[in-house]
Every structure is written in C-alpha cells, then in structure tokens.
Design an enzyme around this catalytic site. Structure first.
Site, PDB file in Angstrom:
ATOM      1  N   GLU A   1       2.407   1.659  -3.315  1.00  0.00           N
ATOM      2  CA  GLU A   1       1.426   2.156  -4.293  1.00  0.00           C
ATOM      3  C   GLU A   1       1.344   3.684  -4.243  1.00  0.00           C
ATOM      4  O   GLU A   1       1.315   4.356  -5.271  1.00  0.00           O
ATOM      5  CB  GLU A   1       0.057   1.534  -3.990  1.00  0.00           C
ATOM      6  CG  GLU A   1      -1.086   2.067  -4.835  1.00  0.00           C
ATOM      7  CD  GLU A   1      -2.264   2.534  -3.992  1.00  0.00           C
ATOM      8  OE1 GLU A   1      -2.610   3.733  -4.058  1.00  0.00           O
ATOM      9  OE2 GLU A   1      -2.834   1.697  -3.269  1.00  0.00           O
ATOM     10  N   HIS A   2       1.326   4.248  -3.039  1.00  0.00           N
ATOM     11  CA  HIS A   2       1.322   5.706  -2.897  1.00  0.00           C
ATOM     12  C   HIS A   2       2.638   6.304  -3.399  1.00  0.00           C
ATOM     13  O   HIS A   2       2.651   7.334  -4.078  1.00  0.00           O
ATOM     14  CB  HIS A   2       1.166   6.081  -1.422  1.00  0.00           C
ATOM     15  CG  HIS A   2      -0.230   6.039  -0.913  1.00  0.00           C
ATOM     16  ND1 HIS A   2      -0.857   7.133  -0.360  1.00  0.00           N
ATOM     17  CD2 HIS A   2      -1.146   5.043  -0.861  1.00  0.00           C
ATOM     18  CE1 HIS A   2      -2.083   6.816   0.010  1.00  0.00           C
ATOM     19  NE2 HIS A   2      -2.280   5.538  -0.268  1.00  0.00           N
TER      20      HIS A   2
ATOM     21  N   HIS B   1       0.831  -1.208   0.000  1.00  0.00           N
ATOM     22  CA  HIS B   1       0.000   0.000   0.000  1.00  0.00           C
ATOM     23  C   HIS B   1       0.867   1.261   0.000  1.00  0.00           C
ATOM     24  O   HIS B   1       0.632   2.209  -0.766  1.00  0.00           O
ATOM     25  CB  HIS B   1      -0.909  -0.038   1.231  1.00  0.00           C
ATOM     26  CG  HIS B   1      -1.928   1.047   1.281  1.00  0.00           C
ATOM     27  ND1 HIS B   1      -2.690   1.283   2.396  1.00  0.00           N
ATOM     28  CD2 HIS B   1      -2.323   1.981   0.380  1.00  0.00           C
ATOM     29  CE1 HIS B   1      -3.508   2.289   2.171  1.00  0.00           C
ATOM     30  NE2 HIS B   1      -3.302   2.743   0.952  1.00  0.00           N
TER      31      HIS B   1
ATOM     32  N   GLU C   1       4.657   9.235   2.743  1.00  0.00           N
ATOM     33  CA  GLU C   1       3.536   8.379   2.375  1.00  0.00           C
ATOM     34  C   GLU C   1       3.348   7.205   3.327  1.00  0.00           C
ATOM     35  O   GLU C   1       2.243   6.681   3.460  1.00  0.00           O
ATOM     36  CB  GLU C   1       3.712   7.866   0.935  1.00  0.00           C
ATOM     37  CG  GLU C   1       3.731   8.966  -0.099  1.00  0.00           C
ATOM     38  CD  GLU C   1       2.463   9.807  -0.114  1.00  0.00           C
ATOM     39  OE1 GLU C   1       1.366   9.231   0.030  1.00  0.00           O
ATOM     40  OE2 GLU C   1       2.570  11.036  -0.262  1.00  0.00           O
TER      41      GLU C   1
ATOM     42  N   GLU D   1      -4.276   6.986   7.191  1.00  0.00           N
ATOM     43  CA  GLU D   1      -5.376   6.378   6.433  1.00  0.00           C
ATOM     44  C   GLU D   1      -5.834   5.086   7.096  1.00  0.00           C
ATOM     45  O   GLU D   1      -7.034   4.844   7.270  1.00  0.00           O
ATOM     46  CB  GLU D   1      -4.924   6.088   4.997  1.00  0.00           C
ATOM     47  CG  GLU D   1      -5.993   5.395   4.164  1.00  0.00           C
ATOM     48  CD  GLU D   1      -5.497   4.914   2.807  1.00  0.00           C
ATOM     49  OE1 GLU D   1      -6.246   4.182   2.142  1.00  0.00           O
ATOM     50  OE2 GLU D   1      -4.368   5.248   2.416  1.00  0.00           O
TER      51      GLU D   1
END
Length: 975
Positions: free
Chosen positions: A70-71, A67, A145, A167
């Site tokens: 990905e950012h 994840h 990130e 997040e």
C-alpha cells in the site's frame, strides 16, 4: 441521463440501478465487460466527489506485505515516474481527502475533491499507481517503505530500518494494539485473519522482494477490483476516463482471493499473551481480560446493524449493563469493546483494562451471568430505544468528520460487497430500522444475545498480561540476532548490504528532475477562489445573552453550543475544569440516576458533550480566553428537551456520590493511559508549547500529560481526599456556570431560529447570577526539556517555541512554510531517510510553533534535521510551477470542507479569537502571493525558534537514557 440495464457504457455493463433514499442518491452497479472490474456509482448532488479503487488482499503471513505494498505503489508509476507522486499531490492538489488504507483483507485507495479537474487528476495518478507501480523498476522502494538492513560501514552494528517496520514497532508498543492484533489469531486459526496484514515487526524482515512483487502481480488486477465513484460528477465522462486510460488494456483473469470461512469451534478457546513493562513497574492492575464472539457474516445487513446497536447498548454508555456489571464488581477500571464488521465473519469484543490475572474466571462469570440475566429478565426498553435512536441519528445526520461521506459509504458497502453480498444493503437502513424497532415491543435483542453469545462456542477468552523486562529482552534478542546475521555474512555480502544502502540513500537524496515533476498533473492558480469563504455569523441578543447565530441548512437539526468563560476558576483548580467535562452527564442528578440520564440524552438528542478549550486573542500577544463548551445537537422537535437536560445536568449533578466519582476517575485515567503511546506526538508538542507560553501551559494542564498525572494522583489519594475532590468540583461548577459568563452559538435554518427563544430561558434558569471575577494565571515557564520514558519502541520528537517572542509576526506565508517543510525538507530527511512514520511543522497565529515526528527510530538525528531548517530555507529554490503547487496545496488546507456542526464551531472560534473576515482574507492573499523570497525570509525565524531550544521527546526508556544530554529531566510516563 437515463441508463438501461444490460447496456454497455464505455466498456462497463450496467447490472443494476437502485434508489438509495436514505442518502438521497441513486446507485448504479457496473461490471467491466473485458476484465470483470466491479464499479459502483453513487449519484447525488454532493460536490465533494470521491473515487476509490480497492482490491481483496488476504495475507498469507504476518510480514505486512499488503501494508508495505500500500505504501510502495504510491512511490512512482509508469506515467508519473517521480519518487513520490502521492506527496506531490499533497503539495499541490485541492483534494479534500487523499490516502490509502490496509484492512485485514482488503486494501483501498480513496481520493476526493470538489474540483472536477483535480478529481480527474487524482484518479489518473491513483489508477496508474496501483496498476503500473515503479516497484518493478526500483527495489529501493521496497527497502524504504518496508524494511532493509541498515549498515553504513563494516564496523557498525547491523540494524533494521524502514517506514512500515518503524510504524508497526510503534503500533505494537501499545498493549491495546497488541490485544487487537491477537484477537483474530485466536478466532480464525485457519484463515487469512490469523495473520497481521499491517505487519508484525518480528516477522516483517522475513519478507522478500520476490514475494512482494508476486503479491502485486496476483492481486492488483482489475478482475480483483472494487471501484467507487461518488457525487455529482459526470458519470459518462468518468467511465470513459477509467476505461480508455486504464481498464481497456486488461483482460479478465481468475484471481483466487476468496477468504475462507472459519468453522465454528466446539468450545471457547483460551489464550495468553504478554506485553512488556519496566523492571521497576508493578504488575498490579495491568492485565487485560477479553472475550470475543464470532457473529454470523458481514453481508447479513440486519445482523450488522443490530449488533452495532447492541454493542452501543451493552458497552458504550454509562447505562451499559456489561460495562456497569464489571465496574461494579471491581473488574477493570475501563470497559470497552467493539463490533468489528469489516471482516467476513464479524467479531463482538468485550475488554476489561487494568485488571489482575486472578480475576479471569470472575470476569468470565460476570459477563455470562449478566447476559443470562438480560435474556431472562429482559433488557430495559428505554436503554434499547436510546441506543437505536443514537445509531439512527448518527447515520441520518451524515456528518462524518475527517472522512468524506462517499468514503464512509464505500467502507460500509465493502463490508458486504467484498464477500459477494448486496453492496447497498448497509446503506438502505430504513427497513432495517423498522424491523429492529420491533425490539421495543419484543425480545429481539435478547434472542440475539442468546444465539450469538450465550449459545455461541465460536469464541475466545484472551488474557494480555504484563511481563517485566519483556521489551528489553526482545531488544536484546533482536540485537543478538542481528549480530549473528552480521557474523554469518561474508565480506562480499556485507559490501552488498552497504552498497544497497548507498543506492537507497542516493535515490532518496536525488531530486526528481523538473521534466518528471512536470508530468504530475497540476491545477492552475486561476482555479483557486481568491475570496476566503465567509462562514455565516450574525451577532444577536436574547435575554441579555449574546447569541452567535449561524444560518445553515441543517435538515431540522439544531446545533447548540454554550461557551462559558473559565477565567473565574482559580489556577489551583484548572485540572478540575477538565475533570468536570469528563464526569458531567455520567453522574446522577436530582431527577435521574446516571443510567436513566444517559438514556434520556440518547433518546432525545444526538448527544450532549463537554469540552474545555482556549482561544488566543488575535492582536493581543500572550493573551487568551479559556472556555468550557457544552455542545448539544437535537432535532428541532427535541431542542426544548435538550435544554431541559442541559439545565438538569448543570444545576443538579450529584458530586456527593463518591463511589461513582471514584469509578469514573479510574475509568478516565485508564482510557487516557491506553492512548498515551499512540498519542505521543501530541503529548510532546503540548509539552514544548507549555514551556514558552501561558496558553501552552494552560492547554497542557487540561489536555496534556499533566492531566493524566493529576488523575493518577487523585486515584491514589482518593479515599483520604474525596471530600476535597467533591468540594473542588462544586466550586468549579459555581465559577463556570453563570448567566453573566455565557455566550451561545446556534446553527439552524432561518425559520427555525425562534426555537432558541424557547430553550434559552430553560438553560439560564440553571445558572448562577453572581458577579464574575476573572483570575490572573501565572505559569512556571522555561526550559524544562523533558524526556518522557515509556516501554514503547519508537520516539516522538518535538522542538519549538514562540516566534512572537523574537519579534516576528504571523503571516499567511507561514501556512506555506508548513507545507514546504512537511512535504519536502522534513519528509525527505526524517521520514524517507530517517525511517519515521511521519513528521510535521506548525506555526500558529499566537506565535506557538513546533516540529514533531511520529513513530521515529531516532532522537539526535531528528533534532539535527530540525536545526537544519534555517540552512534549508536560506538555500531554498523553487520554480514558478513548484511554488504554484505549494500555494494550491495550502489553499486546500484552508478550504477543507466543513460539516454543518463544524461551520458553526469554526465561525464561533473566529469570533472568540477576534479574527475577522478581513484577517482571513488578508491571510489568503498572503498565501496566494508567496514567492521564493518570502520563504527564504523565514530563515531567521526558523533559526531563532530552534535557538530557543525547547525540546520534549516521548519514547523508549533505553533510547532516551542513551541521550540524557538532550534533556534537563527524565520522567516515566506511566507510573
């Protein structure tokens, strides 16, 4: 163009060609000769072209590495060496889709555009991002990130920050998310699925930069890639671009990304997990009970489709037997479930929310006994037919709102392709449906239940139970851990942390140079259509009813929307408008019990839905019209039947069945409750708008927290007030469903229009004919400024008001102001520097305006940023290229592709809002003519809007109580 099998085209060897009749396309399977990259082209006449590159990325721990990566790869690359090319594309591309997604075992990077030049630009940026990211040059990307130690001076407390960290703190604030995170852990203890690819906030800080880099080196290679090209683009040109600019530079390597298969269990496994509630909350009715079954393999396309249908049949309708059995036994207030087929070994899940721990054994017994009854006595054939038809209608209609079709097909393909299955098997569903429809004459589904549920020991029973003070305990443990870490650090190590933080903030605060920004590909304003799209609308009249007709090529489907003005409903009954929309079609009528009614709807239509909506009236400040909308879609051959069902529901619904009504109220409340925290931004912004306008107040009562509070009170007092509730629903029906109160919207082909003349009299016969008397609503507006307390770990911070109240007017330039704030000032200060997952601004035609953050660790710091908008706009500067970028990006929002059903709805909304084509053209021209001074001129509007000081924050109870001076009132969200 004719292609030959085994020939090489621009470095790609053609392996297979196949007709895909179901989606009117041809499929080509390629393999890159040099490095083995897999590529599929779905060629059809869709001009909304899609490109996606995906990698198989099985996690080895729960640090959220896939994840975070990905950012991070979207934060600059070899060729596009800016801090965030992704954001630059959002600012200035005509893309119809631009995102990246982390799944449990794969990461995909899809883009879409209808403009060929833009499409190639998007491919270029994304391929460079995934293959040559700047993560190797700038460790600060990983910090920003992912996670980092936040410490500005040695005297401060040490904390964690980072976009993904915050997040996932927000994601795991919801018990629903926690449950879904733990289900794979219980079923796959020996495979990658036991880990959280998104990241567990307690584990994320264990991720090192070295492991982060190693993961990219291992998995982000063309030999481990799955590429899609979709649409009417030039295949030769696309292959040449991908090969010549990227893939020719990579050799074939062996990437060990295979996902293990978990061996079946010998017996069901039981697990318990906890989630936190407040110390003064009750433990009653707050436990989640959950059963899970591993169902074959995802690449078995028949089983894949059959279980999609079976899941709908068992859990998704009022007639669903598992749902009905549990609710009838009083086990849970809301029953849900899903078939997760985007993993190697799919999972069928059943969830009962709002239970008690002592109901665990009964839950299990009711589920299994119901399944045994279904196998022994057989499933109702009408229910089977309804669920097959519903699934088939949705696949054939192909209207996937929010996602371009090519992306939906790619995800369905990957559900087989990723596991060495046939990539097209889930798109070629004609033969599958033919076989599955045998279930109407055989015991097909009963056999599936017997094999994959009753005789399947690869299953788990999960209990997620509330624990008082669990979140506060975790917060205290985290604080203690960080204090301990800080105490263990030497002076030099503390200075290094502070220095790293400074370096990160310096990178975040330093603008990209004009030279670097100039490398990001940009369309020209000459690529923009100067004319606003004209949506089809012809105002007609049939049986003295106004018809808004939309001539569209709908492939023999009729889209019928009925708009009933609800201003005849007294203000005291506004909540009942929403309740009516939630229960219609789910209660029995004179002719059908609610289960049979649901089956009839799914057999004969693509769905009948009910929605309350309000429309501001353009040119009339403060005025709005509220409507109750009945949406129906059906094949033309079934449109008359759809009309008969609507008439039956409107005229003959049985509100006197108080047991069923109470069951629905509990279910609706539980469903909303489960989404409250994840939808915190919507709740907060609706509150803010409700403080400053009547329309905002009306919408908040129907769609906001007020409706949830209304349901909570109804549930608590239902026994003593049920006759009043039933009476109020009946009165609401009388006020709304009147032939003097209806406007009809109808979308279809020209030659199919005559069908409305057959169906309209049927609907009108169910309506009252009394004179309609519209009411005046008077709402209590003002600075309520609420802090809404939850057990979540992040905040949703909203501030706004109504700029018309200060004498300002709407202009198209406000659309660009949204883009500039959202992708520059707010993005950089609230997301990048503040660590929130998202933030955006909105300025509506009716004057309603707000800024709101999403999964935000802060409160006052964020509000301070909002208050700084005026200063930012006063100092705003942008060269011609930058302004062109914002204009193009804003036009993209205005021109977002609409499905056939959406075109009719949007066109009708313009009509009901008194927005003309001239208004839309004027708005577009204002967007196209925006200059720097136009944006600067919005500074006073921003200043006065923020001075109105309407604020609402939904978030962590402790955090809000630390900031009580911001609020007039603190309220608990969930009682």
């Amino acid at each position: 163009m004719k292609l030959d099998i085994n020939n090489i085209y621009n470095g790609f060897k053609l392996i297979e060609e196949r007709e895909l009749k179901e989606i009117n396309a041809k499929g080509y399977v390629f393999e890159h000769e040099k490095n083995g990259a897999r590529l599929i082209k779905i060629l059809n006449d869709d001009d909304n072209k899609v490109f996606s590159i995906g990698f198989r990325t099985p996690p080895t721990d729960s640090t959220g590495l896939p994840h975070i990566l990905e950012h991070s790869v979207l934060c600059g690359s070899r060729k596009f060496d800016t801090k965030e090319p992704f954001v630059e594309l959002l600012k200035g591309s005509l893309n119809t889709f631009l995102n990246a997604m982390t799944f449990p075992d794969k990461t995909i990077y899809p883009v879409a555009s209808r403009n060929e030049k833009d499409f190639f630009n998007l491919m270029d940026v994304y391929l460079d991002a995934v293959l040559y990211p700047n993560i190797y040059k700038y460790p600060e990307i990983f910090m920003q990130e992912g996670w980092y130690y936040n410490l500005e001076s040695k005297n401060e407390e040490l904390t964690y920050n980072g976009v993904v960290y915050n997040e996932m703190k927000g994601a795991y604030s919801s018990p629903d998310s926690l449950l879904y995170r733990n289900v794979p852990k219980t079923l796959f203890p020996n495979t990658a699925y036991r880990e959280s690819s998104g990241g567990d906030p307690e584990v994320i800080p264990e991720l090192t930069y070295e492991n982060f880099i190693a993961f990219h080196k291992k998995y982000y290679h063309p030999s481990n890639s799955y590429i899609l090209l979709y649409g009417n683009g030039d295949l030769t040109k696309e292959l040449q671009f991908i090969n010549d600019n990227y893939l020719k530079d990579f050799d074939r390597i062996n990437v060990d990304s295979a996902i293990k298969t978990e061996k079946p269990f010998s017996a069901i496994k039981e697990h318990e997990f906890v989630y936190g509630i407040s110390e003064d909350d009750s433990l009653e009715n707050k436990t989640y009970l959950n059963l899970n079954f591993v169902v074959g393999e995802a690449k078995d396309s028949e089983l894949y489709l059959a279980f999609e249908i079976l899941t709908h049949l068992l859990l998704k309708t009022p007639a669903a037997p598992i749902k009905k059995a549990l609710l009838d036994k009083g086990i849970g207030k809301a029953i849900s479930g899903e078939f997760n087929c985007s993993i190697k070994q799919p999972i069928f899940t059943i969830i009962a929310k709002n239970c008690n721990l002592e109901q665990k054994e009964e839950f299990k017994e009711v589920v299994f006994s119901t399944f045994r009854d279904l196998v022994e006595k057989g499933i109702n054939k009408e229910l089977i037919e309804a669920s097959i038809n519903k699934t088939e209608f949705e696949l054939r209609e192909g209207d996937f709102e929010g996602y371009p079709k090519g992306l939906v097909y790619y995800i369905r393909m990957m559900d087989s392709w990723l596991y060495e299955g046939d990539p097209f098997s889930n798109l070629q569903y004609n033969k599958l449906f033919d076989k599955i429809k045998e279930a109407l004459k055989t015991n097909y589904f009963e056999q599936l239940i017997e094999k994959y549920i009753l005789n399947n020991s690869h299953s788990s029973l999960v209990v997620l139970k509330p624990e008082k003070g669990a979140n506060e305990k975790k917060a205290a443990q985290l604080k203690e851990k960080l204090n301990s870490i800080k105490a263990s650090l030497s002076e030099k190590e503390l200075e290094e942390i502070i220095e790293k933080g400074k370096k990160l903030k310096e990178r975040q605060s330093t603008p990209d140079s004009p030279e670097k920004l100039a490398v990001i590909p940009l369309l020209s304003l000459s690529d923009i259509d100067k004319k606003a799209e004209v949506l089809p609308l012809e105002v007609k009249e049939e049986d003295r009813v106004k018809i808004l007709y939309h001539q569209l090529a709908t492939n023999k489907i009729g889209y019928l929307n009925l708009y009933f003005n609800t201003k005849a409903v007294p203000q005291s009954l506004i909540h009942y408008i929403r309740l009516l929309s939630d229960v219609l079609g789910k209660i029995s009528t004179s002719s059908y019990n609610y289960g049979t009614l649901s089956n009839q709807i799914n057999i004969h239509t693509g769905g009948i839905n009910y929605n309350p909506m309000s429309y501001s009236i353009s040119g009339k400040q403060g005025e709005f019209n509220p409507y109750f909308i009945v949406n129906a879609k059906a094949l033309m051959s079934n449109l008359k039947k759809a009309g008969e069902l609507i008439a039956e529901i409107i005229k003959n619904s049985n509100f006197d069945d108080d047991k069923r009504l109470f069951q629905l109220i509990k279910e609706i409340k539980a469903r909303i409750e489960g989404r409250l925290i994840d939808n915190g931004h919507r709740i907060a912004l609706r509150k803010v708008l409700s403080y400053s306008s009547s329309k905002g107040a009306y919408d908040e009562e129907l769609l906001g927290l007020s409706y949830y509070n209304f349901l909570s009170k109804l549930e608590m007092e239902f026994e003593e007030k049920k006759e009043e509730v039933i009476s109020n629903l009946k009165n609401t029906v009388q006020c709304i469903f009147n032939k003097n109160n209806i406007i009809v919207s109808f979308s279809c082909d020209k030659e199919e229009y005559m069908n409305i003349k057959e169906v309209l009299p049927i609907i009108l016969s169910s309506l009252g004919s009394d004179k309609v008397s519209y009411k005046q609503y008077n709402f209590n507006l003002g600075h309520k400024n609420e802090g809404l307390l939850t057990q979540g770990n992040v905040q949703y911070v909203a501030k706004g008001g109504n700029y018309l109240d200060d004498g300002y007017k709407y202009s198209g330039g406000l659309n660009i102001l949204e883009s500039i704030l959202g992708f520059d000032y707010l993005w950089n200060n609230v997301r990048v520097k503040g660590g929130a997952y998202g933030v955006f601004a909105n300025f509506r035609r009716d004057g309603g305006a707000y800024i709101v953050s999403y999964r935000d660790p802060n409160i006052k710091e964020t509000l301070k940023v909002y208050d700084g908008v005026e200063n930012y706009l006063n100092q705003f500067e942008a060269d011609e290229r930058e302004m062109s970028k914002y204009i193009i990006g804003t036009i993209r929002k205005l021109d977002h592709p609409l499905t056939n059903s959406m075109k009719g709805e949007v066109s009708a909304s313009y009509y009901l809002s008194n927005i003309t084509q001239d208004d839309l053209q004027k708005e577009r021209e204002e967007v196209l003519s925006v200059e720097v001074n136009t944006i600067k001129a919005f500074a006073p509007l921003a200043r006065d809007l923020m001075k109105q000081n309407y604020i609402c924050v939904l978030g962590n109870e402790g955090k809000l109580k630390e900031n009580t001076d911001v609020f007039n009132e603190l309220k608990k969200v969930i009682e």
